[in-house]
Design a protein around this motif. Structure first.
Motif, PDB file in Angstrom:
ATOM      1  N   GLY A 169      -4.223   5.315 -10.588  1.00  0.00           N
ATOM      2  CA  GLY A 169      -5.570   4.838 -10.825  1.00  0.00           C
ATOM      3  C   GLY A 169      -6.554   5.405  -9.811  1.00  0.00           C
ATOM      4  O   GLY A 169      -6.184   5.875  -8.734  1.00  0.00           O
ATOM      5  N   LEU A 170      -7.839   5.362 -10.150  1.00  0.00           N
ATOM      6  CA  LEU A 170      -8.893   5.881  -9.289  1.00  0.00           C
ATOM      7  C   LEU A 170      -9.954   4.805  -9.072  1.00  0.00           C
ATOM      8  O   LEU A 170     -10.248   4.012  -9.968  1.00  0.00           O
ATOM      9  N   ARG A 171     -10.536   4.819  -7.888  1.00  0.00           N
ATOM     10  CA  ARG A 171     -11.601   3.869  -7.544  1.00  0.00           C
ATOM     11  C   ARG A 171     -12.707   4.606  -6.820  1.00  0.00           C
ATOM     12  O   ARG A 171     -12.451   5.372  -5.896  1.00  0.00           O
ATOM     13  N   ARG A 216       0.849  -1.190   0.000  1.00  0.00           N
ATOM     14  CA  ARG A 216       0.000   0.000   0.000  1.00  0.00           C
ATOM     15  C   ARG A 216       0.886   1.243   0.000  1.00  0.00           C
ATOM     16  O   ARG A 216       2.034   1.207   0.426  1.00  0.00           O
ATOM     17  N   TYR A 217       0.311   2.360  -0.490  1.00  0.00           N
ATOM     18  CA  TYR A 217       1.042   3.619  -0.573  1.00  0.00           C
ATOM     19  C   TYR A 217       0.308   4.685   0.236  1.00  0.00           C
ATOM     20  O   TYR A 217      -0.924   4.689   0.325  1.00  0.00           O
ATOM     21  N   CYS A 218       1.075   5.590   0.799  1.00  0.00           N
ATOM     22  CA  CYS A 218       0.524   6.684   1.593  1.00  0.00           C
ATOM     23  C   CYS A 218      -0.197   7.666   0.668  1.00  0.00           C
ATOM     24  O   CYS A 218       0.356   8.082  -0.357  1.00  0.00           O
ATOM     25  N   ASN A 219      -1.422   8.048   1.011  1.00  0.00           N
ATOM     26  CA  ASN A 219      -2.179   8.981   0.190  1.00  0.00           C
ATOM     27  C   ASN A 219      -1.736  10.427   0.374  1.00  0.00           C
ATOM     28  O   ASN A 219      -2.225  11.314  -0.325  1.00  0.00           O
ATOM     29  N   TRP A 239     -14.217   9.489  -5.782  1.00  0.00           N
ATOM     30  CA  TRP A 239     -12.994   8.860  -6.295  1.00  0.00           C
ATOM     31  C   TRP A 239     -11.879   8.897  -5.250  1.00  0.00           C
ATOM     32  O   TRP A 239     -11.666   9.901  -4.589  1.00  0.00           O
ATOM     33  N   ARG A 240     -11.174   7.776  -5.145  1.00  0.00           N
ATOM     34  CA  ARG A 240     -10.002   7.664  -4.262  1.00  0.00           C
ATOM     35  C   ARG A 240      -8.831   7.185  -5.112  1.00  0.00           C
ATOM     36  O   ARG A 240      -8.943   6.223  -5.863  1.00  0.00           O
ATOM     37  N   GLU A 241      -7.713   7.887  -4.992  1.00  0.00           N
ATOM     38  CA  GLU A 241      -6.566   7.572  -5.832  1.00  0.00           C
ATOM     39  C   GLU A 241      -5.725   6.447  -5.239  1.00  0.00           C
ATOM     40  O   GLU A 241      -5.422   6.420  -4.051  1.00  0.00           O
ATOM     41  N   CYS A 292     -13.171   4.303   4.484  1.00  0.00           N
ATOM     42  CA  CYS A 292     -12.782   4.420   3.078  1.00  0.00           C
ATOM     43  C   CYS A 292     -11.375   3.858   2.898  1.00  0.00           C
ATOM     44  O   CYS A 292     -10.728   3.425   3.851  1.00  0.00           O
ATOM     45  N   GLU A 293     -10.889   3.874   1.669  1.00  0.00           N
ATOM     46  CA  GLU A 293      -9.583   3.284   1.343  1.00  0.00           C
ATOM     47  C   GLU A 293      -8.473   4.330   1.414  1.00  0.00           C
ATOM     48  O   GLU A 293      -7.693   4.490   0.489  1.00  0.00           O
ATOM     49  N   TYR A 294      -8.401   5.049   2.510  1.00  0.00           N
ATOM     50  CA  TYR A 294      -7.373   6.071   2.701  1.00  0.00           C
ATOM     51  C   TYR A 294      -6.314   5.520   3.648  1.00  0.00           C
ATOM     52  O   TYR A 294      -6.623   5.115   4.771  1.00  0.00           O
ATOM     53  N   TYR A 295      -5.052   5.500   3.181  1.00  0.00           N
ATOM     54  CA  TYR A 295      -3.922   5.013   3.972  1.00  0.00           C
ATOM     55  C   TYR A 295      -2.926   6.148   4.154  1.00  0.00           C
ATOM     56  O   TYR A 295      -2.750   6.983   3.256  1.00  0.00           O
TER      57      TYR A 295
END
Length: 869
Positions: A125-127, A42-45, A99-101, A62-65
């Motif tokens: 990419g975006l989701r 995973r990558y830091c947002n 959208w989450r990058e 949400c998918e925020y890391y």
């Protein structure tokens, strides 16, 4: 922000820099952080670097890391899961993609060009957090702006149908997330430098270490110097700073840019930003030439500067509308203000700018919102001066000034005047007056408006307040209170507006027993909160099923997903029996994710022998959508002991039944009822688990304990020997002679003891083919432990004894019994099993396999959710 891109791809970049990303958020929503964890791939947002081998946080919704070191600079753009607006009707509601990058599921394909848009090399990419569609950043403008929730639309609780009261209670407390942050990773010891280091460099001045000779020599050779930057008086008081490395020949503008990058600040438009020498006597402003060389130096400490903002007596503030309905004409307004402009003046100007000329200014108020380190709100007084407030904030922190904005909102809360608090962990079966006295003892003057419903059997209730301030104070007061050495359970409940649920949508109410299946329950609840609306997912460890059933009480048609074992399913069905008459949907259909040891009801309904974590959670939800409704017979089991023993008999230690005045125990049976050797084995296991509950967290371990106990029973004395002489059986009013057996099992479903079928395969005899909706029970006998083992292994069947809809058993001595896995020793007396008036509608998993279709831009029929990694 460490964004890297090919020169030829520069035109396709849509990701905002981290310095301006917070300013682009129109509706800020704080993230709901987990405790610090280690995550891989995973990558830091924020800094866009890998999270491997460093402490990180993930949002539970949400998918925020993010690195723990980067938390101060997160963008507060979590999904807004409660967006109800009273003035909007269903046709006016438009749900947009969120959208989450980056951090896309493995092998994700672009919705537009069908090519792979996932990579493990960078944040790309975006989701969409709602529908799960994935796209390339360059393709996002070709996707329709309206989100339809993808394939999960039939069971999604729309955010436009949910409202939560305006209070300071964080979302973690409302959805029941337990935040267990470590003290060693508190904000006081976190750090971030200009280059986003993943090390634990201390930022406190008292902990500053002098630079080593090697590092000093390297910087001397490069002609660089490390300088501490404070962004205001507040950071100086807390001795918190950022480090920047600048050339000794740098100009003031270069030095200033480095300092602003350290705090993720863009060039400020309406103010002059400058640097001052923090250690000089009069805090002089830095000037060219060679500002670094002019800095005051103290022994053993690095030089330090202040990042300051020299505000004017006039400027512009941005005001945003906060859920003001469909008549608003602008998304934001830039209003000119001076030091004399009051909040009342700003409200009047904003109403005119938003096209609300007919509205009364007294019906609105201005809210100060600060986006730094989360989202904090404060309703401003009419006489306050926003521009003077911003100047005061800037003196304390330039970053906080930049992260401060203003919202215009209605004084009347869209949630409505009623704020419901669920209160649990009180003694069961007290009177309403007793419960009120207990609550008033804790609350004092914080009197609620009304109480009810009261769930007497569970020692739980709902209390309602008309004043939000009183409700918040009561929430925190009760949460810190104890009764009988038990902490009270308190939850602030959301509202579900049933009229805002589209036709054809049956929201899925999810209950997860996080203690079942090891850590699988915890993983499932995390996944379901992200795939669905978190306000439709409930942790059974927080008040059981009652809070969720109360929230959904006005929804006309919904489904339930129970994640747990057979005992958890019985618990949910029992709570449904208690609240069904007060709900619009009295018999919602229930699906199962089997997390227990036996999972017999789940096996019969094709949900499998046990969830092992291998199946994608989104596929579980698709199976619920495709499942068919089926009826499950339920039975009432009545235990009545002999009158001469009533005074001596202790009640069985279980919450599954109720007791009448004549000492009659009444239970509801869903699966099976056993007497004798099988119930004795169940009782031994139950007692062992009660003594050491922490050891019984594995399905394989539990079955191993069963086997060991069975082997011991083979060589020990036989309590249930000649059971057929100790009981008398009547079926449908006719006496039935029992063969020599040590145990009798009465079956409602054809699965027992983790999937065994005691009734056996079909054969030509006097009995009809059984099922769980025919209104009949099957009675079988077992001759001993060896026979039980043979049934478990499929080598033999039990002895078929009878079929019928009304069973009466006379017990001549004390014998072990069990109802749906709840065992105890029953005194001599009579047992009656008869058809219950309570109904249960279950969902049976469909045999039809889903087609593996590609996602499509046209409608939801061809939609496909991308697979999770």
């Amino acid at each position: 922000c460490n964004f890297v891109v090919h020169d030829k791809c520069l035109k396709t970049v849509v990701s905002p820099c981290s310095s301006i990303a917070p300013t682009l958020v129109k509706v800020p929503v704080a993230h709901c952080w987990s405790e610090p964890i280690h995550v891989r791939r995973r990558y830091c947002n924020v800094c866009r670097k890998k999270l491997d081998d460093t402490w990180a946080l993930k949002c539970e919704v949400c998918e925020y890391y993010v690195h723990v070191d980067c938390e101060d600079f997160v963008v507060p753009n979590c999904t807004d899961n409660a967006t109800f607006v009273p003035d909007k009707t269903l046709p006016q509601v438009i749900q947009l993609h969120h959208w989450r990058e980056g951090n896309l599921p493995t092998n994700s394909k672009c919705l537009v060009d069908k090519k792979t848009c996932w990579t493990g090399e960078c944040l790309a990419g975006l989701r969409c957090e709602w529908c799960g569609y994935t796209v390339h950043a360059s393709c996002v403008n070709r996707v329709p702006t309206t989100c339809t929730f993808g394939l999960l639309q039939p069971i999604m609780l729309p955010p436009t149908a949910v409202s939560i009261p305006r209070t300071e209670v964080p979302m973690e407390a409302i959805i029941g997330v337990q935040n267990r942050r470590k003290e060693t990773l508190s904000r006081e010891s976190r750090s971030i430098s200009e280059e986003f280091p993943s090390t634990d460099t201390k930022l406190r001045e008292v902990a500053e270490e002098p630079p080593t000779r090697e590092r000093s020599r390297d910087r001397d050779e490069r002609d660089e110097e490390v300088v501490k930057v404070f962004d205001g008086n507040s950071s100086l008081r807390r001795r918190m700073f950022r480090l920047v490395t600048v050339s000794r020949s740098a100009t003031v503008s270069e030095f200033l840019m480095a300092a602003m990058r350290a705090f993720h600040l863009p060039p400020l438009e309406d103010a002059k930003t400058y640097l001052t020498d923090a250690y000089s006597v009069e805090e002089t402003e830095l000037t060219d030439p060679l500002p670094v060389a002019k800095l005051t130096r103290r022994d053993g400490k690095r030089p330090a500067v202040f990042l300051r903002e020299q505000g004017n007596d006039e400027g512009c503030i941005r005001v945003y509308p906060s859920r003001l309905g469909a008549s608003v004409t602008h998304e934001q307004a830039c209003l000119p203000v001076t030091s004399q402009t009051t909040v009342s003046n700003v409200i009047t100007m904003a109403l005119s700018k938003f096209g609300l000329n007919e509205a009364q200014a007294d019906d609105y108020h201005l809210v100060e919102v600060m986006l730094d380190k989360g989202v904090s709100e404060r309703v401003m007084e009419c006489g306050e001066r926003p521009w003077e407030l911003l100047k005061a904030v800037a003196r304390d922190s330039v970053r906080q000034m930049e992260m401060t904005r203003f919202y215009l909102q209605l004084s009347k809360d869209p949630h409505g005047p009623s704020i419901a608090l669920f209160v649990g962990n009180l003694p069961p079966n007290l009177s309403q007056r007793q419960y009120e006295n207990i609550l008033l003892e804790f609350l004092g003057g914080l009197k609620y408006s009304c109480i009810g419903p009261i769930y007497y059997e569970y020692g739980s209730m709902v209390i309602t307040y008309e004043d939000s301030d009183l409700a918040v104070r009561a929430f925190y007061t009760l949460r810190e209170s104890t009764h009988d050495d038990k902490n009270l359970l308190v939850m602030l409940l959301p509202n579900v507006q049933h009229n805002m649920i589209p036709e054809g949508v049956q929201p899925l109410l999810v209950f997860v027993n996080v203690k079942s299946g090891g850590c699988q329950g915890l993983e499932l609840i995390h996944n379901f909160r992200k795939l669905l609306n978190p306000y439709q997912v409930f942790d059974l460890d927080n008040g059981g099923p009652l809070p969720g059933l109360y929230v959904f009480r006005q929804v006309k048609k919904y489904k339930i997903l129970v994640c747990g074992g057979d005992g958890t399913i019985g618990w949910v069905l029992q709570c449904l029996d208690n609240v069904g008459q007060d709900s619009e949907c009295q018999h919602p259909a229930c699906a199962i994710v089997p997390l227990g040891t036996g999972n017999d009801l789940a096996r019969v309904l094709r949900w499998g022998p046990g969830y092992n974590g291998g199946e994608d959670p989104i596929n579980l939800l698709k199976d619920v959508i495709d499942a068919e409704e089926i009826r499950l017979d339920r039975w009432t089991v009545v235990f009545h002991i002999d009158e001469k023993l009533e005074d001596k008999q202790a009640q069985p230690n279980t919450t599954a039944g109720s007791t009448s005045e004549d000492n009659t125990q009444i239970f509801v049976m869903n699966n099976y009822f056993g007497i004798g050797i099988e119930a004795e084995l169940c009782l031994d296991f139950h007692n062992a688990r009660e003594e050491n509950p922490n050891k019984f967290n594995s399905r394989l371990h539990n079955k191993g304990v069963y086997v060991k106990m069975g082997l011991r029973k083979m060589v020990s004395r036989k309590l249930c020997k000649d059971l057929h002489k100790e009981i008398r059986l009547e079926v449908d009013g006719k006496h039935v002679e029992l063969p020599p057996v040590e145990g009798v099992i009465i079956l409602n479903i054809l699965s027992w003891g983790s999937g065994a079928n005691p009734w056996g395969p079909e054969k030509d005899d006097q009995f009809n083919k059984p099922n769980h909706w025919d209104g009949h029970l099957e009675v079988v006998g077992v001759t001993g432990i060896v026979h039980l083992g043979q049934i478990q292994s499929g080598l033999r069947s039990a002895i078929r004894i009878a079929q019928g809809g009304h069973i009466r058993i006379k017990l001549n001595s004390e014998l072990p019994v069990q109802v749906d896995g709840e065992p105890w020793n029953q005194a001599p007396g009579e047992v009656v099993v008869l058809k219950s008036a309570l109904k249960a509608t279950m969902l049976k998993k469909s045999k039809i396999k889903r087609r593996n279709t590609e996602p499509s831009l046209h409608g939801s029929n061809g939609d496909k959710e991308p697979s999770e990694s």
